[in-house]
Motif scaffolding. Sequence first.
Motif, PDB file in Angstrom:
ATOM      1  N   LEU A   1      -2.111 -13.381   2.814  1.00 40.55           N
ATOM      2  CA  LEU A   1      -1.328 -13.511   4.043  1.00 40.55           C
ATOM      3  C   LEU A   1      -1.973 -14.576   4.918  1.00 40.55           C
ATOM      4  N   ASP A   2      -1.303 -15.694   5.062  1.00 35.47           N
ATOM      5  CA  ASP A   2      -1.866 -16.778   5.866  1.00 35.47           C
ATOM      6  C   ASP A   2      -1.825 -16.397   7.341  1.00 35.47           C
ATOM      7  N   ALA A   3      -2.580 -17.107   8.167  1.00 39.13           N
ATOM      8  CA  ALA A   3      -2.552 -16.876   9.607  1.00 39.13           C
ATOM      9  C   ALA A   3      -1.120 -17.034  10.109  1.00 39.13           C
ATOM     10  N   GLY A   4      -0.641 -16.041  10.857  1.00 38.75           N
ATOM     11  CA  GLY A   4       0.740 -16.068  11.337  1.00 38.75           C
ATOM     12  C   GLY A   4       1.714 -15.345  10.444  1.00 38.75           C
ATOM     13  N   ALA A   5       1.268 -14.915   9.273  1.00 39.57           N
ATOM     14  CA  ALA A   5       2.137 -14.150   8.373  1.00 39.57           C
ATOM     15  C   ALA A   5       2.037 -12.662   8.710  1.00 39.57           C
ATOM     16  N   VAL A   6       3.182 -11.983   8.776  1.00 36.97           N
ATOM     17  CA  VAL A   6       3.233 -10.554   9.081  1.00 36.97           C
ATOM     18  C   VAL A   6       4.133  -9.866   8.064  1.00 36.97           C
ATOM     19  N   ILE A   7       3.598  -8.870   7.368  1.00 36.59           N
ATOM     20  CA  ILE A   7       4.437  -7.972   6.566  1.00 36.59           C
ATOM     21  C   ILE A   7       4.806  -6.811   7.470  1.00 36.59           C
ATOM     22  N   LEU A   8       6.103  -6.648   7.739  1.00 30.43           N
ATOM     23  CA  LEU A   8       6.596  -5.645   8.682  1.00 30.43           C
ATOM     24  C   LEU A   8       7.306  -4.529   7.926  1.00 30.43           C
ATOM     25  N   GLY A   9       6.829  -3.310   8.057  1.00 27.58           N
ATOM     26  CA  GLY A   9       7.447  -2.170   7.387  1.00 27.58           C
ATOM     27  C   GLY A   9       8.827  -1.873   7.947  1.00 27.58           C
ATOM     28  N   ALA A  10       9.812  -1.771   7.078  1.00 23.27           N
ATOM     29  CA  ALA A  10      11.190  -1.499   7.503  1.00 23.27           C
ATOM     30  C   ALA A  10      11.293  -0.075   8.049  1.00 23.27           C
ATOM     31  N   LYS A  11      12.348   0.166   8.792  1.00 20.66           N
ATOM     32  CA  LYS A  11      12.574   1.497   9.359  1.00 20.66           C
ATOM     33  C   LYS A  11      12.904   2.497   8.254  1.00 20.66           C
ATOM     34  N   ALA A  12      12.604   3.765   8.531  1.00 22.69           N
ATOM     35  CA  ALA A  12      12.806   4.808   7.522  1.00 22.69           C
ATOM     36  C   ALA A  12      14.253   4.892   7.077  1.00 22.69           C
ATOM     37  N   GLU A  13      15.192   4.708   8.010  1.00 18.78           N
ATOM     38  CA  GLU A  13      16.603   4.843   7.654  1.00 18.78           C
ATOM     39  C   GLU A  13      17.097   3.734   6.728  1.00 18.78           C
ATOM     40  N   SER A  14      16.277   2.719   6.509  1.00 16.78           N
ATOM     41  CA  SER A  14      16.657   1.663   5.566  1.00 16.78           C
ATOM     42  C   SER A  14      16.560   2.133   4.118  1.00 16.78           C
ATOM     43  N   HIS A  15      15.778   3.175   3.872  1.00 20.32           N
ATOM     44  CA  HIS A  15      15.613   3.739   2.532  1.00 20.32           C
ATOM     45  C   HIS A  15      15.197   2.688   1.513  1.00 20.32           C
ATOM     46  N   VAL A  16      14.174   1.902   1.866  1.00 21.78           N
ATOM     47  CA  VAL A  16      13.706   0.843   0.966  1.00 21.78           C
ATOM     48  C   VAL A  16      12.278   1.087   0.473  1.00 21.78           C
ATOM     49  N   TYR A  17      11.751   2.279   0.763  1.00 22.07           N
ATOM     50  CA  TYR A  17      10.448   2.633   0.203  1.00 22.07           C
ATOM     51  C   TYR A  17      10.658   3.398  -1.095  1.00 22.07           C
ATOM     52  N   ASP A  18       9.786   3.180  -2.059  1.00 18.42           N
ATOM     53  CA  ASP A  18       9.919   3.848  -3.346  1.00 18.42           C
ATOM     54  C   ASP A  18       9.835   5.355  -3.171  1.00 18.42           C
ATOM     55  N   PRO A  19      10.575   6.103  -3.988  1.00 20.85           N
ATOM     56  CA  PRO A  19      10.421   7.562  -3.957  1.00 20.85           C
ATOM     57  C   PRO A  19       9.037   7.942  -4.453  1.00 20.85           C
ATOM     58  N   SER A  20       8.556   9.061  -3.977  1.00 18.79           N
ATOM     59  CA  SER A  20       7.245   9.524  -4.432  1.00 18.79           C
ATOM     60  C   SER A  20       7.305   9.893  -5.910  1.00 18.79           C
ATOM     61  N   GLU A  21       6.206   9.681  -6.588  1.00 25.27           N
ATOM     62  CA  GLU A  21       6.094  10.033  -7.991  1.00 25.27           C
ATOM     63  C   GLU A  21       5.993  11.552  -8.151  1.00 25.27           C
ATOM     64  N   PRO A  22       6.339  12.087  -9.308  1.00 22.70           N
ATOM     65  CA  PRO A  22       6.203  13.546  -9.497  1.00 22.70           C
ATOM     66  C   PRO A  22       4.735  13.949  -9.532  1.00 22.70           C
ATOM     67  N   PHE A  23       4.456  15.130  -9.048  1.00 24.54           N
ATOM     68  CA  PHE A  23       3.117  15.729  -9.147  1.00 24.54           C
ATOM     69  C   PHE A  23       3.315  17.125  -9.715  1.00 24.54           C
ATOM     70  N   PRO A  24       3.307  17.267 -11.034  1.00 26.19           N
ATOM     71  CA  PRO A  24       3.718  18.529 -11.667  1.00 26.19           C
ATOM     72  C   PRO A  24       2.727  19.669 -11.485  1.00 26.19           C
ATOM     73  N   ASP A  25       1.470  19.343 -11.202  1.00 27.42           N
ATOM     74  CA  ASP A  25       0.461  20.390 -11.071  1.00 27.42           C
ATOM     75  C   ASP A  25       0.422  20.929  -9.647  1.00 27.42           C
TER      76      ASP A  25
END
Length: 472
Positions: free
Chosen positions: A89-113
């Motif tokens: 990330l160069d100076a001035g670069a920002v990764i901005l997390g989208a809002k929750a209602e955008s539904h663009v985060y990966d679903p959680s993986e299964p944890f069977p135990d």
Amino acid sequence: MSVFNKAVLFVCFFLFTITVFAQKAKEPSNSFYNVKTFGAKGDGQQLDNTAINKAIDACAKAGGGTVYLPAGTYLSGSIHLKSNINLMLDAGAVILGAKAESHVYDPSEPFPDTAYQDGGHTYFHNSLIWGENLTNVSITGRGKIDGGGLTSLDNEHLGDPTGGSIGTGDKAIAIKLSNNILIRDVTIFHGGHFAILLTGCDLVTMDNLTIDTNRDGIDIDCCANTIVSNCRVNSPHDDAICPKSSYALNKPFITENLIITNCQVSGFVEGTLLNGKRIPAKAGWSNGRIKFGTESNGGFRNCVVSNCTFRNCNGLALEEADGGIMDNIIVSNLTMIDVSHYPIYVTLGKRNRGPKGTTKMGTVRNIYISNVSVTGADSLSGIQITGTPGYPIENVKLQNITIQYNGGGTKEQGLKPFPELEKGYPEPFLLGPNPAYGLFARHINGLQLDNISFTTIKKEERRQLFAAMLMA
């Protein structure tokens, strides 16, 4: 050929060579991948995680290199790290997390135990930036990661028992079961439940990070051979730098060979570390400290904390409560100002959260703490070092420690019976005011005190020292 013709030929060859080198200099390196080439806009409006992931995929397919984010704001859902990648990330670069209602985060993986750890430690894919089973991966540069829409809660508190499949993200960076990791120079703001969570990783370096966040700053869980250096971590509502050894890998796994050095931790209002205002936040459950635990199924071994400052936050906590070992912990050269709840807390409890029949009582031994200066310490508790009945802490040395307490404790507080921790959650404020304002030690075998000094600002009616059962 005449001398003149030779000279002309040489000049032409020289100019041709310069032209070729100039053209090559303009050509992009095969190991350098600009995300804008893959469709990223960096305008803060378009979702850019698809383009960033395309750049990462292309770079990884070619054998590795640098994925470059020039100045701009990259609105993003989940970004997938891969081996042999430097996300820069160069100076001035920002990764901005989208809002929750955008539904663009990966679903959680299964944890069977059965999960014997909190939801935040159970799931990793519901994160802004994540990777698993990687080698040789880094996040570097003078840019920023802004969690934006990341939640600070375990997702089960949001009505989602699977930990994130409703599309929310709760971690800025999550890396699991990976080795040779470097995170350097970046700034993280509003990182969610964890700004950085590393679990089951080996050969880790985190250096020169600035983190101003709403919950945990850096969590180092079940990791070996880790260095955290030159970092500033502000976390007013949870722990700043927190080694753990949870059951997230479905077995006890020790955190060992850890160095935390030259770091600053604090509990200012979120954002006021970055803007320079440094507004003190009200102390809650925990804030801004360096804490080992509470999840501690594997335990901690061969760890060093040195040359660190604490400001407007809880003090140092070493907590072994889930059956692991805590052995050979060296702490030196700490300064603390305006410390809430306690300055130093070392405890062995028996919460023992883990599979029944296999989780045994833990051990704490060989703890050395020296050269500590504290001013403005909370009157709730002095230094607490407490084992459990039948399970003493062994071999603790405190040396060259000076603490100025706020004082104001009453005689009644000093005479009141102090409860045992037993299976309770290991936090001094849950047990109430301590009967000793300076040092309280119980269930400990082998305590050495050398050059310890306590003073108070207000009149103090409790005893200065309480030491019981110093022999097992």
